[in-house]
Design a protein around this motif. Structure first.
Motif, mmCIF file in Angstrom:
data_model
loop_
_atom_site.group_PDB
_atom_site.id
_atom_site.type_symbol
_atom_site.label_atom_id
_atom_site.label_comp_id
_atom_site.label_asym_id
_atom_site.label_seq_id
_atom_site.Cartn_x
_atom_site.Cartn_y
_atom_site.Cartn_z
ATOM 1 N N GLY B 245 -4.330 32.718 -72.965
ATOM 2 C CA GLY B 245 -3.582 32.432 -74.191
ATOM 3 C C GLY B 245 -2.084 32.607 -74.058
ATOM 4 N N THR B 246 -1.627 32.873 -72.838
ATOM 5 C CA THR B 246 -0.217 33.223 -72.664
ATOM 6 C C THR B 246 0.729 32.138 -73.173
ATOM 7 N N GLY B 247 0.469 30.896 -72.817
ATOM 8 C CA GLY B 247 1.358 29.804 -73.235
ATOM 9 C C GLY B 247 1.367 29.638 -74.746
ATOM 10 N N ALA B 248 0.175 29.619 -75.336
ATOM 11 C CA ALA B 248 0.071 29.443 -76.790
ATOM 12 C C ALA B 248 0.774 30.579 -77.518
ATOM 13 N N SER B 249 0.585 31.785 -77.016
ATOM 14 C CA SER B 249 1.155 32.948 -77.701
ATOM 15 C C SER B 249 2.678 32.984 -77.615
ATOM 16 N N ALA B 250 3.213 32.508 -76.506
ATOM 17 C CA ALA B 250 4.670 32.473 -76.361
ATOM 18 C C ALA B 250 5.292 31.511 -77.377
ATOM 19 N N LEU B 251 4.558 30.457 -77.723
ATOM 20 C CA LEU B 251 5.090 29.459 -78.666
ATOM 21 C C LEU B 251 4.835 29.832 -80.122
ATOM 22 N N LYS B 272 7.459 24.820 -70.268
ATOM 23 C CA LYS B 272 7.482 26.014 -69.419
ATOM 24 C C LYS B 272 6.517 27.103 -69.881
ATOM 25 N N ALA B 273 6.185 27.101 -71.167
ATOM 26 C CA ALA B 273 5.369 28.204 -71.703
ATOM 27 C C ALA B 273 4.057 28.349 -70.953
ATOM 28 N N GLU B 274 3.461 27.214 -70.609
ATOM 29 C CA GLU B 274 2.128 27.263 -70.005
ATOM 30 C C GLU B 274 2.151 27.667 -68.530
ATOM 31 N N LEU B 275 3.336 27.759 -67.946
ATOM 32 C CA LEU B 275 3.416 28.071 -66.512
ATOM 33 C C LEU B 275 2.832 29.447 -66.188
ATOM 34 N N LEU B 276 2.875 30.365 -67.172
ATOM 35 C CA LEU B 276 2.358 31.705 -66.914
ATOM 36 C C LEU B 276 0.935 31.885 -67.428
ATOM 37 N N GLY B 277 0.360 30.834 -67.962
ATOM 38 C CA GLY B 277 -1.026 30.907 -68.428
ATOM 39 C C GLY B 277 -1.996 30.748 -67.264
ATOM 40 N N SER B 278 -3.243 31.165 -67.510
ATOM 41 C CA SER B 278 -4.242 31.105 -66.437
ATOM 42 C C SER B 278 -4.488 29.689 -65.943
ATOM 43 N N ALA B 279 -4.288 28.702 -66.823
ATOM 44 C CA ALA B 279 -4.523 27.319 -66.417
ATOM 45 C C ALA B 279 -3.671 26.977 -65.196
ATOM 46 N N ASN B 280 -2.479 27.550 -65.120
ATOM 47 C CA ASN B 280 -1.617 27.343 -63.959
ATOM 48 C C ASN B 280 -1.861 28.410 -62.887
ATOM 49 N N LEU B 281 -1.932 29.677 -63.295
ATOM 50 C CA LEU B 281 -2.043 30.771 -62.318
ATOM 51 C C LEU B 281 -3.351 30.734 -61.528
ATOM 52 N N ASP B 282 -4.388 30.184 -62.123
ATOM 53 C CA ASP B 282 -5.699 30.250 -61.469
ATOM 54 C C ASP B 282 -5.797 29.403 -60.199
ATOM 55 N N LYS B 283 -4.734 28.718 -59.844
ATOM 56 C CA LYS B 283 -4.749 28.049 -58.533
ATOM 57 C C LYS B 283 -4.795 29.083 -57.403
ATOM 58 N N TYR B 284 -4.468 30.334 -57.739
ATOM 59 C CA TYR B 284 -4.534 31.413 -56.745
ATOM 60 C C TYR B 284 -5.874 32.154 -56.771
ATOM 61 N N LYS B 285 -6.774 31.707 -57.623
ATOM 62 C CA LYS B 285 -8.013 32.459 -57.854
ATOM 63 C C LYS B 285 -8.950 32.401 -56.651
ATOM 64 N N LEU B 286 -9.394 33.597 -56.235
ATOM 65 C CA LEU B 286 -10.399 33.675 -55.174
ATOM 66 C C LEU B 286 -11.789 33.751 -55.778
ATOM 67 N N LYS B 287 -11.934 34.665 -56.732
ATOM 68 C CA LYS B 287 -13.229 34.809 -57.386
ATOM 69 C C LYS B 287 -13.079 35.517 -58.720
ATOM 70 N N ALA B 327 7.586 35.967 -71.071
ATOM 71 C CA ALA B 327 8.373 35.580 -72.254
ATOM 72 C C ALA B 327 9.358 36.663 -72.681
ATOM 73 N N LEU B 328 8.966 37.913 -72.558
ATOM 74 C CA LEU B 328 9.838 39.004 -72.996
ATOM 75 C C LEU B 328 11.160 39.004 -72.231
ATOM 76 N N LEU B 329 11.112 38.494 -70.988
ATOM 77 C CA LEU B 329 12.301 38.471 -70.118
ATOM 78 C C LEU B 329 12.837 37.046 -69.946
ATOM 79 N N LEU B 330 12.273 36.104 -70.679
ATOM 80 C CA LEU B 330 12.568 34.664 -70.541
ATOM 81 C C LEU B 330 12.273 34.176 -69.126
ATOM 82 N N ASN B 331 11.295 34.791 -68.494
ATOM 83 C CA ASN B 331 10.923 34.382 -67.140
ATOM 84 C C ASN B 331 9.705 33.460 -67.185
ATOM 85 N N THR B 332 9.774 32.345 -66.474
ATOM 86 C CA THR B 332 8.602 31.469 -66.387
ATOM 87 C C THR B 332 8.220 31.207 -64.929
#
Lengths: 82, 617
Positions: B245-251, B272-287, B327-332
């Protein structure tokens, strides 16, 4: 008219299919858009949909907001964060 | 006694004495477990005014009756102590497998007092406990400590909660980490362990916790599993975790932006909001990773093979972490969040308070209150990923300006004598990542809960964030709902259940589980009374410390003072005084002194000594 839809995170799990461009009749509202794109399965718990939030072209919007050709709609649902 | 191991372990590190005591049924019935039992025991064991980092300070690891049973969501234990950050009561809970292991090893709770003369760890194996030398572990990070103990004890199933270097150096942002990445993160528990020179608690057990009605537990589990299947929200949660929910919550305004002064839709934007959401981050997912007996499984293991900060083994950041370093630091920049999360897990740092402290420093830097020189040459501008990662490392190492910032923003503002106008804290602790301006009840919870500044404490705020209460900006008549929601959360937390059981689709799931597990009658009325009793016990601890309602403060920005001019929360200003008044009136606490009415304490029972302490001249 044609509008574009971006569903964030959880909201995307409530769409019938992944749609970005949607054709709607003139005068359609966000409520009409939701009716057109979200899942309708009566066996499923869709109560969270009542908490959806919307932006149209970057401005906060509600279910009764009337849409126009070319509008960009953001559809958000929260996940409880931990 | 079903649902309980039936024993508590008391460890005196000063004298090296270990004492086992039976868990009285009356104590369990009245205070359930977790911080309920924790607050009751610490009230008895600690003198008022004890230094949280001194020998009189007591630290507890407390499970609940559902912990380690076959009940879904029963993975939690609670760390309890007096907070070196707020100076009052503190509890923080954690999932994973450590809590269930304590019970399998024969104990419902472990309480540690005194201070060791050299680094030690506590080893508990199937009802046998001993204090062992930890000199060889001092300086090791939390994951390495876990691995070394497993190897040393030749027990691959050993579960460990450990502090890293941050806790050893008594950083007020520090916390212990269990299972390598799960944390009772808030309130400075790592510093309390560090002061005691308690590096870790290592546990292994093969016991089983009996439940009164196993068939009923299975029935509830089946019903929940069926409900989860029908709930797209639960499906999303299991797939994406809390970070989905990270992207949705930031907006939407749920996540605070730019140290609580920004507007997500304007300052971050949908791309940019969705960049920190799991939809993007999960490309690093192992399991996928699930805590003990959880049907959702919101965690994931990651591996980052390239880029600025390759990470061989790391974890999917929780929502709170992605918010605090995002979002707290304006970092994406996703790699910054992954790196900072990894540093915090290894060194044992609370990600919420670490991100909050950096946000404070950023705003000070923007306004010339802190100079680049004072920040050891770091150009701490909003969204500067390299700078955020560098400062997080300095905080972890307590190096240069990090030696001050490692104790949090309120400490730094006081130490440096400036910047207090940019603090976003409740009673000195950095605020979590749900904005009261979207869920106004959070303002009451953050400010006046006996454990201030927590998103996992009860009230109407989070239900408001997630859509309940359409008239949420009407601040009248909130007392009854607020108190009921608070009491319910007390019971859920102290039962050893995860708060994400809210997805279960059974409104009284916790009462059903508690009745089936313990064999006791557990109606919603029983639940309400138990919750209020626990709330009053925590509150009594604070009152005995001399804390009054006026000592519980909330930085005004979070309450819309002044209101935001733009975005979905524009114009929102919360009447915090009215919300507090409604709550205090219903819970029968005096607004000026904070004292609960003696009648209410008498009615709840189990608090006779509190009445005496509060009302004897």
């Amino acid at each position: 008219m044609k509008v574009t839809l971006k569903a964030f995170g959880l909201a995307s799990f409530y769409l019938r299919e992944k749609l970005e461009s949607i054709e709607l009749p003139a005068g359609a509202t966000i409520a009409d858009l939701l009716e057109a794109v979200t899942i309708k399965d009566t066996d499923r718990d869709l109560s969270l949909l009542s908490a959806a939030k919307f932006f149209v072209n970057g401005k906060s919007a509600g279910r009764d907001t009337v849409l126009h050709d070319g509008d960009e709609i953001i559809f958000l649902l929260h996940l409880a964060g931990g | 006694m079903h649902g309980y191991a039936g024993k508590m372990l008391f460890v005196d590190l000063t004298h090296g004495i270990l004492t086992e005591k039976p868990l009285p049924e009356k104590l369990a019935r009245l205070f359930l477990g977790g911080y309920g039992i924790g607050a009751r025991i610490l009230y008895d064991m600690m003198p008022p005014g004890a230094d949280p980092l001194g020998p009189e300070s007591v630290l507890g690891f407390v499970t609940g009756p559902c912990t380690g049973t076959k009940a879904f969501f029963g993975s939690r234990y609670t760390l309890v102590h007096k907070s070196p950050v707020t100076g009052g009561w503190n509890d923080a809970n954690s999932g994973g497998y450590f809590g269930p292991e304590i019970k399998k090893a024969g104990y419902d709770a472990v309480f540690v007092s005194g201070m060791a003369a050299k680094p030690v760890y506590l080893l508990i194996r199937d009802g046998r406990a001993e204090i062992r030398d930890a000199s060889h572990l001092w300086g090791k990070d939390t994951k390495e400590t876990w691995r070394l103990l497993q190897e040393e004890l030749k027990q691959p199933k050993l579960r460990v909660v450990a502090i890293g270097p941050a806790g050893e150096k008594m950083s007020l942002l520090s916390c212990p980490i269990n299972d390598g990445h799960r944390a009772p993160g808030r309130g400075g528990g790592g510093a309390v362990m560090g002061a005691k020179m308690l590096k870790a608690v290592a546990v292994y057990g093969t016991g089983e916790i009996t439940v009164a009605d196993p068939q009923k537990v299975t029935e509830i589990n089946k019903k929940i599993a069926a409900n989860l299947k029908k709930n797209p929200g639960a499906h999303a949660f299991g797939q994406m975790g809390t970070g989905g929910g990270t992207g949705a919550s930031a907006l939407s305004g749920d996540t605070p932006v730019k140290n609580w002064a920004g507007v997500g839709i304007r300052d971050i934007g949908p791309e940019k909001a969705e960049l920190l959401g799991s939809a993007n981050l999960d490309k690093y997912k192992l399991k996928k990773y699930a805590c003990y007996n959880c049907p959702l499984g919101c965690g994931a293991e990651y591996k980052v093979t390239d880029g600025r900060w390759p990470l061989e083994q790391t974890e999917r950041p929780e929502y709170e972490t992605a918010g605090a370093f995002g979002a707290l630091l304006l970092n994406t920049e996703e790699d910054v969040v992954l790196k900072c999360n990894d540093i915090c897990n290894r060194y044992g740092l609370d990600t919420i308070s670490t991100g909050g402290t950096i946000a404070w420093a950023m705003e000070c830097y923007e306004n010339g209150v802190l100079t680049r020189e004072e920040l050891d040459g770091i150009d701490l501008t909003w969204g500067n990923g390299e700078a955020i990662a560098a400062l997080t490392q300095k905080i972890a190492d307590q190096e240069g300006c990090g030696a001050v910032l490692a104790h949090g923003s309120a400490y730094a503002a006081q130490k440096w004598g400036k910047g207090s106008e940019y603090l976003q804290v409740a009673s000195g602790i950095e605020l979590p990542m749900h904005d009261p301006r979207l869920g106004p009840g959070l303002a009451r919870t953050y400010q006046y809960d006996p454990t201030p500044g927590r998103h996992v404490k009860g009230g109407i705020g989070l239900p408001q964030v997630f859509g309940a209460f359409p008239d949420k900006y009407d601040f009248s008549n909130t007392g009854e709902m607020d108190v009921a929601a608070t009491a319910a959360q007390e019971v859920e937390n102290c039962a050893g259940l995860c708060t994400f059981m809210i997805q279960s689709g059974i409104p009284d799931a916790k009462e059903q589980y508690l009745a089936a597990v313990t064999g006791w009658t557990f109606t919603r009325e029983d639940s309400y009374e138990t919750g209020l009793r626990i709330l009053n016990m925590r509150h009594a601890f604070n009152l005995r410390e001399g804390l009054k309602p006026a000592d519980f403060t909330l930085s005004p920005r979070a309450a819309g003072k002044p209101p935001l001019a733009e975005g979905p929360l524009a114009g929102v200003e919360i009447d915090t005084e009215q919300l507090a008044k409604n709550f205090f009136l219903k819970v029968e606490w005096d607004l000026a002194t904070g004292k609960p009415s003696p009648e209410s304490l008498q009615r709840l029972g189990g608090l006779d000594d509190v009445i005496k302490d509060l009302y004897s001249v």
